[in-house]
Design a protein around this motif. Structure first.
Motif, PDB file in Angstrom:
ATOM      1  N   LEU A 117       7.975 -10.206  -6.585  1.00 15.83           N
ATOM      2  CA  LEU A 117       7.893  -8.885  -5.968  1.00 15.83           C
ATOM      3  C   LEU A 117       8.546  -8.906  -4.599  1.00 15.83           C
ATOM      4  O   LEU A 117       8.246  -9.768  -3.767  1.00 15.83           O
ATOM      5  N   ASP A 118       9.438  -7.939  -4.345  1.00 13.03           N
ATOM      6  CA  ASP A 118       9.925  -7.649  -3.004  1.00 13.03           C
ATOM      7  C   ASP A 118       9.171  -6.417  -2.514  1.00 13.03           C
ATOM      8  O   ASP A 118       9.366  -5.317  -3.057  1.00 13.03           O
ATOM      9  N   TRP A 119       8.308  -6.584  -1.521  1.00 11.16           N
ATOM     10  CA  TRP A 119       7.616  -5.453  -0.895  1.00 11.16           C
ATOM     11  C   TRP A 119       8.310  -5.209   0.439  1.00 11.16           C
ATOM     12  O   TRP A 119       8.091  -5.920   1.412  1.00 11.16           O
ATOM     13  N   VAL A 120       9.182  -4.200   0.473  1.00 10.53           N
ATOM     14  CA  VAL A 120      10.039  -3.945   1.630  1.00 10.53           C
ATOM     15  C   VAL A 120       9.881  -2.486   2.084  1.00 10.53           C
ATOM     16  O   VAL A 120      10.806  -1.671   1.952  1.00 10.53           O
ATOM     17  N   PRO A 121       8.717  -2.137   2.608  1.00  8.80           N
ATOM     18  CA  PRO A 121       8.514  -0.760   3.081  1.00  8.80           C
ATOM     19  C   PRO A 121       9.391  -0.465   4.282  1.00  8.80           C
ATOM     20  O   PRO A 121       9.796  -1.374   5.021  1.00  8.80           O
ATOM     21  N   MET A 127      -0.096  -2.312  -6.748  1.00  7.72           N
ATOM     22  CA  MET A 127       0.860  -2.634  -7.807  1.00  7.72           C
ATOM     23  C   MET A 127       0.405  -3.885  -8.525  1.00  7.72           C
ATOM     24  O   MET A 127      -0.079  -4.834  -7.903  1.00  7.72           O
ATOM     25  N   THR A 128       0.572  -3.880  -9.845  1.00 12.28           N
ATOM     26  CA  THR A 128       0.263  -5.045 -10.658  1.00 12.28           C
ATOM     27  C   THR A 128       1.472  -5.378 -11.517  1.00 12.28           C
ATOM     28  O   THR A 128       1.946  -4.528 -12.283  1.00 12.28           O
ATOM     29  N   LEU A 129       1.957  -6.596 -11.390  1.00  9.60           N
ATOM     30  CA  LEU A 129       3.069  -7.069 -12.196  1.00  9.60           C
ATOM     31  C   LEU A 129       2.544  -8.118 -13.177  1.00  9.60           C
ATOM     32  O   LEU A 129       1.847  -9.051 -12.777  1.00  9.60           O
ATOM     33  N   ARG A 164      -4.471   0.621   2.974  1.00 14.37           N
ATOM     34  CA  ARG A 164      -4.702  -0.595   2.199  1.00 14.37           C
ATOM     35  C   ARG A 164      -3.566  -0.749   1.186  1.00 14.37           C
ATOM     36  O   ARG A 164      -3.262   0.173   0.427  1.00 14.37           O
ATOM     37  N   VAL A 165      -2.954  -1.917   1.187  1.00 15.41           N
ATOM     38  CA  VAL A 165      -1.884  -2.243   0.243  1.00 15.41           C
ATOM     39  C   VAL A 165      -2.309  -3.502  -0.504  1.00 15.41           C
ATOM     40  O   VAL A 165      -2.558  -4.534   0.120  1.00 15.41           O
ATOM     41  N   ALA A 166      -2.398  -3.424  -1.829  1.00 17.90           N
ATOM     42  CA  ALA A 166      -2.835  -4.559  -2.643  1.00 17.90           C
ATOM     43  C   ALA A 166      -1.850  -4.755  -3.785  1.00 17.90           C
ATOM     44  O   ALA A 166      -1.705  -3.873  -4.638  1.00 17.90           O
ATOM     45  N   MET A 167      -1.176  -5.895  -3.803  1.00 17.51           N
ATOM     46  CA  MET A 167      -0.181  -6.189  -4.829  1.00 17.51           C
ATOM     47  C   MET A 167      -0.569  -7.480  -5.553  1.00 17.51           C
ATOM     48  O   MET A 167      -0.976  -8.459  -4.910  1.00 17.51           O
ATOM     49  N   GLU A 174      -4.350   7.763  -3.088  1.00 14.28           N
ATOM     50  CA  GLU A 174      -4.325   6.495  -3.811  1.00 14.28           C
ATOM     51  C   GLU A 174      -3.219   6.549  -4.854  1.00 14.28           C
ATOM     52  O   GLU A 174      -3.124   7.511  -5.620  1.00 14.28           O
ATOM     53  N   ALA A 175      -2.393   5.515  -4.889  1.00 10.66           N
ATOM     54  CA  ALA A 175      -1.337   5.414  -5.899  1.00 10.66           C
ATOM     55  C   ALA A 175      -1.262   3.979  -6.376  1.00 10.66           C
ATOM     56  O   ALA A 175      -1.275   3.050  -5.567  1.00 10.66           O
ATOM     57  N   SER A 176      -1.179   3.808  -7.698  1.00 11.78           N
ATOM     58  CA  SER A 176      -1.071   2.461  -8.253  1.00 11.78           C
ATOM     59  C   SER A 176      -0.127   2.487  -9.448  1.00 11.78           C
ATOM     60  O   SER A 176      -0.030   3.493 -10.163  1.00 11.78           O
ATOM     61  N   VAL A 177       0.563   1.384  -9.655  1.00 12.99           N
ATOM     62  CA  VAL A 177       1.514   1.264 -10.757  1.00 12.99           C
ATOM     63  C   VAL A 177       1.411  -0.133 -11.337  1.00 12.99           C
ATOM     64  O   VAL A 177       1.136  -1.100 -10.613  1.00 12.99           O
ATOM     65  N   ALA A 178       1.605  -0.243 -12.648  1.00 17.38           N
ATOM     66  CA  ALA A 178       1.592  -1.535 -13.332  1.00 17.38           C
ATOM     67  C   ALA A 178       2.841  -1.665 -14.183  1.00 17.38           C
ATOM     68  O   ALA A 178       3.234  -0.723 -14.878  1.00 17.38           O
TER      69      ALA A 178
END
Length: 276
Positions: A115-119, A75-77, A104-107, A16-20
């Motif tokens: 947000l640009d989510w470009v995996p 991710m939370t912006l 699971r990906v939750a932005m 699990e990884a999350s960033v704000a």
């Protein structure tokens, strides 16, 4: 003599990884970071604290996914915050000996944020089983760009995919209201049924863009949908911009994706971890 019980459960990876991030008077600043297990989050040097959109790189240190693994990115912006999020390399889904790998990906994007989510690509190996769900929640005035690319085995390595199970759910919500819902189910049978099985294509990608004025980019992005070996189309229904691309090989499709992103991101360079 050491005896190994044959019914010993196999170890599974969890991550699990999350960033704000928030927008402040001095630019973007990091307000939260959590990492656990195989999931990590990297903010390249100099990416936070300056004006503009910082890059956030998620990675899975287990090297890939198989049945029973679980991976979560979040991710939370905050309001007016902007960011570019990607993955360190292609994600790999290997043959499963039982059960599905779950991703699971939750932005979440605050008011007037972007947000640009470009995996990078997801590579499905023969016998893989992947259950993935991606959700982006947009506050009023917020927008996003969402990319997803899937590779059915590596052609350069002579790999073929005859058995696969993919359940992929992508959803974008504005103020809690769904504006794009895309469920995809890919199975062995689908691969064998002509057009429903991608008509022989080994690689496919989708791009969705939601936000004010995105329809204005329809003609410019259509003008670059001419990469040799790639079949592609674009449309702009109800304030969204949608692209579909597929090819028999990954490299032409990757070039086409890069050219489309250059238009949609108005000339901004690709994330630094992308190799072109």
């Amino acid at each position: 003599m050491l005896t190994i019980p044959i019914n010993q459960p196999m170890q599974r990876s969890r991550g699990e990884a999350s960033v704000a991030l928030e927008h402040g008077t001095a630019g973007m600043r990091l307000t939260g970071l959590r990492q656990q297990g195989s999931a990590k989050c990297i903010l390249p040097y100099g990416a936070v604290g300056r004006g503009g959109a910082p890059e956030v790189v998620f990675l899975n240190t287990s090297g890939g996914l198989t049945g029973g693994d679980a991976l979560s990115y979040a991710m939370t912006l905050g309001p007016r915050a902007r960011a570019v999020a990607t993955t360190q390399t292609a994600e790999r889904a290997y043959r499963s000996s039982g059960g599905a790998a779950r991703v699971r990906v939750a932005m979440t994007v605050g008011a007037d944020g972007w947000l640009d989510w470009v995996p990078q690509e997801t590579i499905l190996f023969d016998g893989s089983c992947l259950d993935r769900r991606t959700t982006l929640d947009l506050a009023p005035g917020a927008g996003c760009l969402l990319l997803e690319s899937v590779v059915l085995g590596r052609a350069a390595m002579g790999e073929t995919v005859a058995r696969v199970a993919l359940r992929d759910w992508r959803e974008i919500r504005e103020s809690g209201r769904p504006v794009m819902v895309e469920p995809l189910v890919l199975t062995d049978r689908a691969l064998q049924t002509g057009a429903a099985g991608l008509a022989g294509a080994r690689v496919f990608a989708s791009v969705a863009m939601v936000g004010q004025g995105v329809a204005d980019l329809l003609d410019p992005v259509r003008a670059v949908l001419d990469e040799a070996g790639v079949t592609a189309a674009a449309s702009a229904p109800d304030g969204r911009l949608m692209l579909r691309m597929m090819a028999a090989d990954g490299w032409p499709l990757r070039r086409q994706v890069a050219r489309c992103l250059a238009v949609l991101r108005r000339g901004q360079p690709l994330p630094r971890v992308w190799q072109m």
